[in-house]
Design an enzyme around this catalytic site. Structure first.
Site, mmCIF file in Angstrom:
data_model
loop_
_atom_site.group_PDB
_atom_site.id
_atom_site.type_symbol
_atom_site.label_atom_id
_atom_site.label_comp_id
_atom_site.label_asym_id
_atom_site.label_seq_id
_atom_site.Cartn_x
_atom_site.Cartn_y
_atom_site.Cartn_z
ATOM 1 N N CYS A 120 0.861 -1.183 0.000
ATOM 2 C CA CYS A 120 0.000 0.000 0.000
ATOM 3 C C CYS A 120 0.892 1.225 0.000
ATOM 4 C CB CYS A 120 -0.933 0.004 1.202
ATOM 5 S SG CYS A 120 -2.290 1.205 1.011
ATOM 6 N N CYS A 130 -3.790 6.481 -0.007
ATOM 7 C CA CYS A 130 -3.236 5.208 -0.475
ATOM 8 C C CYS A 130 -2.762 5.236 -1.922
ATOM 9 C CB CYS A 130 -4.260 4.096 -0.279
ATOM 10 S SG CYS A 130 -4.656 3.853 1.469
ATOM 11 N N LYS A 195 -12.260 -4.794 2.103
ATOM 12 C CA LYS A 195 -11.688 -3.946 3.152
ATOM 13 C C LYS A 195 -12.581 -2.730 3.322
ATOM 14 C CE LYS A 195 -7.710 -1.187 4.396
ATOM 15 N NZ LYS A 195 -6.283 -0.879 4.183
ATOM 16 N N ARG A 205 -3.194 3.794 12.546
ATOM 17 C CA ARG A 205 -2.691 4.985 11.860
ATOM 18 C C ARG A 205 -1.654 5.698 12.706
ATOM 19 N NH1 ARG A 205 -8.267 6.399 8.661
ATOM 20 N NH2 ARG A 205 -8.192 4.447 7.469
ATOM 21 N N ARG A 217 -10.853 7.855 3.706
ATOM 22 C CA ARG A 217 -10.623 6.828 2.684
ATOM 23 C C ARG A 217 -11.924 6.280 2.099
ATOM 24 N NH1 ARG A 217 -5.379 6.728 3.920
ATOM 25 N NH2 ARG A 217 -4.553 5.750 5.808
ATOM 26 N N LYS A 248 -11.687 -7.587 6.171
ATOM 27 C CA LYS A 248 -11.077 -6.718 7.175
ATOM 28 C C LYS A 248 -11.956 -5.522 7.446
ATOM 29 C CE LYS A 248 -7.189 -3.623 7.514
ATOM 30 N NZ LYS A 248 -6.087 -2.996 6.827
HETATM 31 C C1 PBG Z 1 -2.925 0.267 4.846
HETATM 32 C C2 PBG Z 1 -3.521 -0.548 5.932
HETATM 33 C C3 PBG Z 1 -4.321 -0.148 7.017
HETATM 34 C C4 PBG Z 1 -4.471 -1.270 7.822
HETATM 35 C C5 PBG Z 1 -3.797 -2.312 7.206
HETATM 36 N N1 PBG Z 1 -3.239 -1.848 6.018
HETATM 37 C C6 PBG Z 1 -4.845 1.165 7.404
HETATM 38 C C7 PBG Z 1 -5.830 1.864 6.585
HETATM 39 O O1 PBG Z 1 -6.323 1.366 5.571
HETATM 40 O O2 PBG Z 1 -6.132 2.975 6.955
HETATM 41 C C8 PBG Z 1 -5.215 -1.328 9.130
HETATM 42 C C9 PBG Z 1 -4.757 -2.383 10.083
HETATM 43 C C10 PBG Z 1 -5.175 -2.196 11.490
HETATM 44 O O3 PBG Z 1 -5.974 -1.308 11.847
HETATM 45 O O4 PBG Z 1 -4.690 -2.972 12.317
HETATM 46 N N2 PBG Z 1 -3.778 0.729 3.883
#
Ligand code: PBG
Length: 323
Positions: A120, A130, A195, A205, A217, A248
């Site tokens: 990412c 992203c 996601k 974050r 996002r 997720k």
């Molecule tokens: C990156 C990413 C994120 C998470 C995993 N990969 C953050 C987001 O999308 O803001 C979140 C993982 C977590 O909260 O443990 N894009």
């Protein structure tokens, strides 16, 4: 006839009986430990909202990976925190980027541990989005080029699996083509297929220093209200060549997980994200929940809903409890 004939409690009367008829089982090899890699040496920078989780320099990441292997974990997933962030996420796909260097160090020191990388850009862009920001939004197709380059650089460094988490359209196909073009035909893609734009990523974050500097996002991650759309996202990723898929967050989306298990055959993962971890830790530290039991119950529920494997900050702790 004596009533009742059916006494389900019979099978609950001892631990050996309960163990025999248990439906969902949990084992260390199903758990994947997320690790945050930062520059420097000897660095261990605790994350306030995630007790026990820290940003680690490469030497400490290697040590953590040794533990992960000796506990028999399924693997680790790496998140890089670069030295410099810029508009083009340059360090995401640099040969000497933080994640690439970490992969090489781990592969040099440790054998027999699966190393997955998060693909990412949000940790690498100055604005925290992203991908490539154009006219106030994230430009899908330019971002695909970055993702392809990043995946190839991870595979070159020795990553066993690449896991795109950006939610751009067509990213699995773009990454597959880039990997194949560079000769990495055997590197599997684990897609964060469904996601959601979730408040439960809050503590991550801080951990990954990836909070967006403007907006949010929701223009690319999914609306938490949508379950059918998740099935469409997963189907598209499988069509594009995803070897494994993921849902997720995990606990607030067990319905999505269970439906995904029912409909799709590829290996299915779930990510018990930072906010799920922090909630449990906070309640336990107040004495409101029994930590050990809550960890095992939460992970078991994710397995029961259909996950083959789970990304979780509790991986080490849970595997000790299971041991
Ligand atoms: C990156 C990413 C994120 C998470 C995993 N990969 C953050 C987001 O999308 O803001 C979140 C993982 C977590 O909260 O443990 N894009």
């Amino acid at each position: 006839m004596a009533f009742p004939i059916h006494r389900p409690r019979r099978l609950r009367s001892s631990e050996p009986l309960r163990r025999l008829v248990r439906e969902a089982r949990l084992a260390p090899c199903q758990l994947i430990l997320p690790l945050f890699v930062c520059p420097g040496e000897g660095v261990r920078k605790d994350i306030g909202a995630m007790p026990g989780v820290a940003q680690l320099s490469i030497d400490n990441v290697v040590r953590e990976c040794e533990q992960a292997r000796s506990l028999g974990l399924g693997g680790v997933i790496l998140f890089g925190i670069p030295e410099h962030k810029d508009e083009l996420a340059s360090e995401a796909y640099a040969h000497s980027g933080i994640t690439q260097r970490a992969i090489r160090a781990i592969k040099q020191e440790i054998s027999g541990l699966l190393v997955i990388t998060d693909v990412c850009n949000c940790e690498y862009t100055s604005h925290g989005h992203c991908g490539f920001v154009k006219d106030g939004g994230v430009d899908n197709d330019t971002t695909l080029e970055w993702l392809g380059k990043t995946a190839v650089s991870h595979a070159e460094a020795g990553a066993d699996i690449v896991a795109p988490s950006d939610m751009m359209d067509g990213r699995v196909a773009a990454i597959r083509a880039a990997l194949d073009g560079a000769g990495h035909t055997n590197t599997p893609v684990l897609s964060y297929a469904a996601k959601y734009a979730s408040a439960f990523y809050g503590p991550f974050r801080e951990a990954a220093e990836s909070a967006p500097q403007f907006g949010d996002r929701r223009g690319y991650q999914m609306d938490p209200a949508n379950a059918r759309e998740a099935m469409r996202e997963i189907a598209l990723d499988i069509e594009e060549g995803a070897d494994m898929i993921m849902v997720k967050p995990a606990m607030p989306y067990l319905d999505v997980l269970s439906e995904a298990r029912r409909r799709f055959d590829p290996p299915l993962g779930a990510y018990q994200v930072s906010g799920e971890f922090s909630m449990i830790m906070a309640a336990a530290s107040n004495g409101w929940l029994d930590l050990d039991r809550t960890i095992i119950e939460s992970l078991t529920s994710i397995r029961r809903a259909g996950a083959d494997f789970i990304l979780t900050y509790f991986a080490k702790c849970a595997s000790r409890l299971l041991g």
